[in-house]
Design an enzyme around this catalytic site. Structure first.
Site, short mmCIF file in Angstrom:
data_model
loop_
_atom_site.label_atom_id
_atom_site.label_comp_id
_atom_site.label_asym_id
_atom_site.label_seq_id
_atom_site.Cartn_x
_atom_site.Cartn_y
_atom_site.Cartn_z
N ASN A 47 -21.97 -25.84 -2.65
CA ASN A 47 -21.27 -24.78 -1.99
C ASN A 47 -19.59 -24.89 -2.17
OD1 ASN A 47 -22.93 -22.83 -3.02
ND2 ASN A 47 -22.35 -21.55 -1.09
N LYS A 107 -13.03 -8.85 1.95
CA LYS A 107 -12.65 -9.55 3.32
C LYS A 107 -12.94 -9.17 4.39
CE LYS A 107 -9.61 -13.13 1.72
NZ LYS A 107 -10.51 -14.37 1.82
N LYS A 122 -25.70 -15.54 11.17
CA LYS A 122 -25.32 -16.25 10.22
C LYS A 122 -23.61 -16.61 10.74
CE LYS A 122 -23.66 -16.69 5.83
NZ LYS A 122 -22.99 -14.83 5.05
N GLY A 138 -14.96 -3.82 -2.42
CA GLY A 138 -14.32 -4.69 -2.14
C GLY A 138 -14.51 -5.75 -3.71
N ASN A 183 -19.19 -11.67 6.31
CA ASN A 183 -18.64 -12.43 7.34
C ASN A 183 -18.36 -11.98 8.51
OD1 ASN A 183 -20.54 -14.70 5.82
ND2 ASN A 183 -18.35 -15.24 5.16
N ASN A 204 -19.89 -28.02 1.23
CA ASN A 204 -20.93 -27.73 2.50
C ASN A 204 -21.93 -29.16 2.47
OD1 ASN A 204 -19.63 -25.19 2.36
ND2 ASN A 204 -21.69 -23.47 2.17
N SER A 244 -16.87 -23.53 0.26
CA SER A 244 -17.05 -22.37 1.29
C SER A 244 -16.17 -21.09 1.02
CB SER A 244 -16.74 -22.60 2.94
OG SER A 244 -16.08 -22.52 3.22
N SER A 245 -16.76 -19.89 1.45
CA SER A 245 -15.34 -18.83 1.04
C SER A 245 -13.61 -19.55 1.48
CB SER A 245 -15.82 -17.69 1.99
OG SER A 245 -16.59 -17.69 2.92
#
Ligand code: KPL
Length: 306
Positions: free
Chosen positions: A254, A78, A186, A7, A104, A204, A256-257
């Site tokens: 940021n 992901k 997290k 990835g 994540n 964020n 976020s993703s």
């Protein structure tokens, strides 16, 4: 060490690039052919907090079998794709191959273990921020710590070796004896930040500028913390809501993703973040209405992509 990064998104490139610069043989594996071709032709360009550089001594491929056996596989796909990606990469597994997940969400450890065996898996969390700018080009948006550990908490030689290697490559890394608690901590930040930023378009830090988003962040994290407690998870943060707000401040600028995913009409990690808390809550008898709502709203956004 021969390292395969499964990835090669923004984070995979960040870690792979720095480890290659530190002298390791690094292979980036990704399905995005244009990205792979660009890296092989021009090198990997990293700009941001530690200046701008082009890393030439790095290889990229779309085919895991090109790599041969790896000593270390860092899984950065992901989280919704972990099982599929690891199944497609069994050719990387040699006698002493270790897998490290820094992803994540929940379920990555289990998905990797199913294919590679639990004894090969180490987990961790990273607070670095990175953004994909284009094929072969990322921005290192923010520095942060990396924590890694064995699943059973033992402080082994291999985890100490990896931590030393990461520190040498410029990632401030700790070995921890409660990595599952770290992963869940997290998760608290991702629970409170990702879906809300994706729904509102806010950065964020901006979540704390509006009473409504701050309140929803608090409610979502409190639900998740209750689920963790009922499940017997010892979180590594004393107050999950305060911790999440601290992450908002530390990563204030940021996107976020998940916000990046919905902006680019990509499938998000909602199912392994808020969705996972809903499922765990159902199993444990803990109501999670806010997380359910966030999950449903993001699902609708995904369904409406055209
Ligand atoms: O991990 C993140 C993400 O965007 O996925 C946070 C911590 C929220 C930083 O943006």
């Amino acid at each position: 060490m021969k390292i395969a990064v499964l990835g090669a998104g923004a984070m995979g490139c960040l870690y792979g690039g720095a480890l290659a610069e530190a002298g390791h043989e690094v292979w980036l594996i990704d399905v995005w052919k244009q990205h792979v071709d660009t890296i092989n032709k021009n090198g990997l360009k990293i700009e941001g907090v530690s200046g701008e550089r082009i890393i030439k001594d790095i290889k990229a491929t779309t085919k895991p079998e090109d790599v041969g056996k790896a000593d270390l596989v860092i899984v950065f796909v992901k989280a919704t794709l972990t099982g599929e990606a690891v199944k497609g990469s069994v050719t990387l597994i040699g006698d002493n191959t270790t897998f490290l997940t820094l992803q994540n969400g929940l379920g990555n450890i289990e998905k990797i273990s199913e294919v590679a065996g639990r004894e090969r898996v180490i987990a961790g969390v990273t607070a670095h921020g990175s953004t994909m700018l284009g094929p072969g080009h990322i921005r290192h948006a923010g520095q942060g710590d990396t924590s890694i550990g064995e699943l059973d908490g033992e402080i082994t030689e291999r985890v100490k070796t990896l931590s030393g290697m990461f520190n040498e490559a410029g990632f401030h890394t700790y070995v921890v004896d409660n990595v599952i608690g770290m992963v869940w901590s997290k998760l608290m930040a991702n629970i409170g930040i990702n879906a809300l930023t994706a729904l509102t378009g806010l950065q964020n830090g901006q979540l704390l500028e509006f009473r409504e988003t701050e309140e929803l962040l608090e409610l979502a994290v409190k639900e998740a913390a209750e689920v963790a407690e009922k499940k017997g998870i010892k979180l590594q943060c004393e107050d999950p809501v305060e911790y999440t707000k601290k992450v908002c401040k530390l990563t204030a600028a940021n996107r976020s993703s998940m916000l990046q995913d919905v902006t680019n009409k990509r499938t998000t990690e909602i199912e392994v973040i808020n969705g996972a808390i809903v499922r765990e809550g159902e199993n444990l008898g803990v109501p999670t209405p806010i997380n359910k709502t966030l999950t449903n709203l993001i699902s609708v956004i995904q369904k409406s992509y055209n």
